[in-house]
Design an enzyme around this catalytic site. Structure first.
Site, PDB file in Angstrom:
ATOM      1  N   HIS A  57       0.848  -1.185   0.000  1.00  0.00           N
ATOM      2  CA  HIS A  57       0.000   0.000   0.000  1.00  0.00           C
ATOM      3  C   HIS A  57       0.879   1.229   0.000  1.00  0.00           C
ATOM      4  O   HIS A  57       1.498   1.595   0.994  1.00  0.00           O
ATOM      5  CB  HIS A  57      -0.978  -0.043   1.175  1.00  0.00           C
ATOM      6  CG  HIS A  57      -2.228  -0.790   0.824  1.00  0.00           C
ATOM      7  ND1 HIS A  57      -2.208  -2.021   0.226  1.00  0.00           N
ATOM      8  CD2 HIS A  57      -3.543  -0.457   0.941  1.00  0.00           C
ATOM      9  CE1 HIS A  57      -3.452  -2.434   0.010  1.00  0.00           C
ATOM     10  NE2 HIS A  57      -4.270  -1.511   0.436  1.00  0.00           N
ATOM     11  N   THR A  58       0.886   1.834  -1.153  1.00  0.00           N
ATOM     12  CA  THR A  58       1.809   2.907  -1.505  1.00  0.00           C
ATOM     13  C   THR A  58       1.019   3.939  -2.275  1.00  0.00           C
ATOM     14  O   THR A  58      -0.072   3.650  -2.765  1.00  0.00           O
ATOM     15  CB  THR A  58       2.955   2.311  -2.360  1.00  0.00           C
ATOM     16  OG1 THR A  58       3.620   1.314  -1.599  1.00  0.00           O
ATOM     17  CG2 THR A  58       3.952   3.361  -2.807  1.00  0.00           C
TER      18      THR A  58
END
Length: 519
Positions: A335-336
């Site tokens: 999760h970026t």
């Protein structure tokens, strides 16, 4: 222009531009706002990379604010990355705040209180959940239930009304607002050796964590030269200090040997060539481990590229890892978030920052609203691996914020999230934009795939069935996803700049809540 993964974050950056700030001021405002509106994606305790064109200096620079393996990391204690998935032991030192402040102090015009003000307001007042935010929270928060202490602190911080959350529900974060207000007054030292840092360290110790105040105090962002390769008349610039940039550069150099633009777009020949190049480039990244600028240049030699092109062309199926040294369980893609910003002065910026997994380590420090990363989950702890992580080593950061120039003038900033899929999906978008000449938004919207270890590929369902059948015949093991748009294949934000007219074109990925604000 601001292209970010959430409209309120893009609005925060645009607000700084309206107030007379430049792209660097807007970048910090955008990054901090994303901390609030995408709390599962990034935050001040994450880390990241920036690739920037500095108009006043007429050059590309890279800011690395991804701290190395902590000095306190216990080598030999862990043998599988699954042991470092969640909890205090998964948290690495926070780099984002240091990076934001370095961008601001080096090239910005506004004060820290100015650029943090939009995020503080958003955290204090709350923001309304979109479809994407609702779905992420409802999907990811239950996954932390096996860690009751982490789960309860997270729910208390983000979900005062409990689960499930609803579309349009308001998420206030008053403790984060207070923390950001303190940082705006006291500066980054509040975290790196100050009261906030001590509070985080003390809490981690109660959970069995090993980070120390010395680990925090040692965090220093570094300005570096980029890794630069030519590609179809462009100069592509990516961080040389991290593995994702190297893999992207190598993939495009392999593909430059093929006239892809003459092939049927999204046909079997096009996709087969791209997938084979991606898998071979991933193999080189894994074989060589962490590379600096000089070593990356050596591996990108004409001899190596010629060997890899020959392997792409030989038609034999390619089997190999895409993640780490040995086959890994297919995991969440990470999760970026990535965003791009351009200003009227000619500055152009691409930043990618992350917490690692959804809500990072799952550790939310009570009273602060700070969610800690789990970047040690990406460390290679396999005892026999040639890339075994040791204190002080660079973490295998897969981010690859990219900036392209032509004749030493900036023309494109493009980045994406997606863990080890980052250099894969960016390469696919570059091919659509450069080789096939699609407009930037259409290039980002084009169907993409995520390659995994072995021969396995997950592809969006907009690729023609007959193409999939032919790819399978050629040896690719393809699973067609039940959606045409998936975050498994990234979430890009990009800005193209016409150096002759100064016109900027923004693009935002429909796989996320992407939004472009133009002024």
């Amino acid at each position: 222009m601001v292209a970010a993964a959430h409209p309120l974050a893009a609005q925060a950056g645009a607000r700084l531009l309206i107030q007379g700030g430049n792209a660097f001021d807007a970048a910090v405002a955008t990054a901090a706002a994303l901390n609030v509106v995408e709390p599962f994606m990034s935050g001040l305790a994450g880390f990241g990379l920036a690739t920037v064109w500095v108009a006043s200096e007429q050059r590309v620079r890279v800011l690395d604010f991804a701290p190395p393996m902590p000095a306190s990391f216990p080598v030999g204690r862990y043998t599988s990355r699954l042991e470092l998935e969640r909890g205090a032991q998964a948290a690495s030192t926070p780099g984002n705040l240091a990076g934001w402040c370095e961008l601001l102090s080096r090239y910005g015009r506004k004060s820290l209180p100015d650029v943090l003000a939009p995020a503080i307001t958003l955290a204090q007042d709350g923001f309304a959940l979109s479809d994407f935010g609702r779905d992420e929270i409802n999907e990811q928060v239950p996954l932390l239930e096996p860690w009751p202490e982490l789960h309860s602190a997270l729910v208390k911080n983000y979900l005062p009304d409990g689960m499930p959350v609803k579309l349009g529900g308001i998420i206030p974060q008053p403790e984060l607002a207070q923390t950001l207000a303190e940082i705006s007054e006291l500066g980054p030292e509040h975290l790196y050796g100050g009261k906030l840092g001590r509070r985080i360290i003390d809490y981690l110790r109660t959970l069995g964590g090993g980070l120390t105040l010395a680990d925090f105090a040692s965090v220093k962002p570094h300005w570096l030269d980029p890794l630069t390769v030519s590609y179809r008349g462009l100069e592509l610039h990516v961080p040389a200090s991290q593995c994702g940039g190297f893999q992207l550069a190598l993939t495009l150099k392999i593909l430059e040997g093929y006239d892809l633009g003459r092939l049927r777009k999204d046909g079997a020949d096009h996709l087969d060539t791209v997938y084979r190049a991606i898998r071979l480039a991933a193999g080189e990244r894994i074989t060589n481990g962490h590379l600096g600028l000089d070593q990356s240049t050596d591996v990108l030699s004409d001899t190596v590229i010629a060997r890899l092109r020959q392997r792409v062309s030989d038609g034999r199926p390619i089997t190999g890892p895409t993640e780490q040294w040995m086959p890994q369980d297919r995991a969440d893609p990470g999760h970026t978030t990535s965003f791009s910003i351009g200003d009227a002065e000619g500055n152009l910026i691409c930043i990618t920052q992350s917490l690692g997994s959804p809500f990072g380590s799952g550790v939310v420090v009570p009273g602060t609203g700070v969610c800690l990363n789990n970047h040690l989950h990406w460390a290679d702890v396999q005892p026999a691996s040639p890339n075994l992580a040791k204190p002080g080593d660079a973490l295998p950061v897969t981010m690859a914020p990219s900036l392209a120039t032509r004749s030493n003038r900036p023309v494109l900033a493009l980045g994406t999230p997606g863990s080890y899929g980052i250099p894969q999906t960016q390469a696919q978008a570059f091919v659509q934009y450069v080789e096939f000449g699609l407009p930037l938004q259409q290039a980002i919207e084009a169907p993409r795939a995520r390659l995994w270890d072995g021969r396995f590929i997950q592809a969006e369902n907009r690729i023609a069935p007959e193409t999939i059948a032919e790819l399978k015949r050629r040896g690719h093991e393809i699973e067609i996803l039940d959606t045409g748009w998936t975050m498994l294949c990234g979430g890009m934000q990009a800005i193209a700049l016409d150096p002759e007219t100064g016109v900027m074109t923004g693009a935002a990925d429909p796989r996320r809540d992407g939004y472009v604000v133009a002024l």
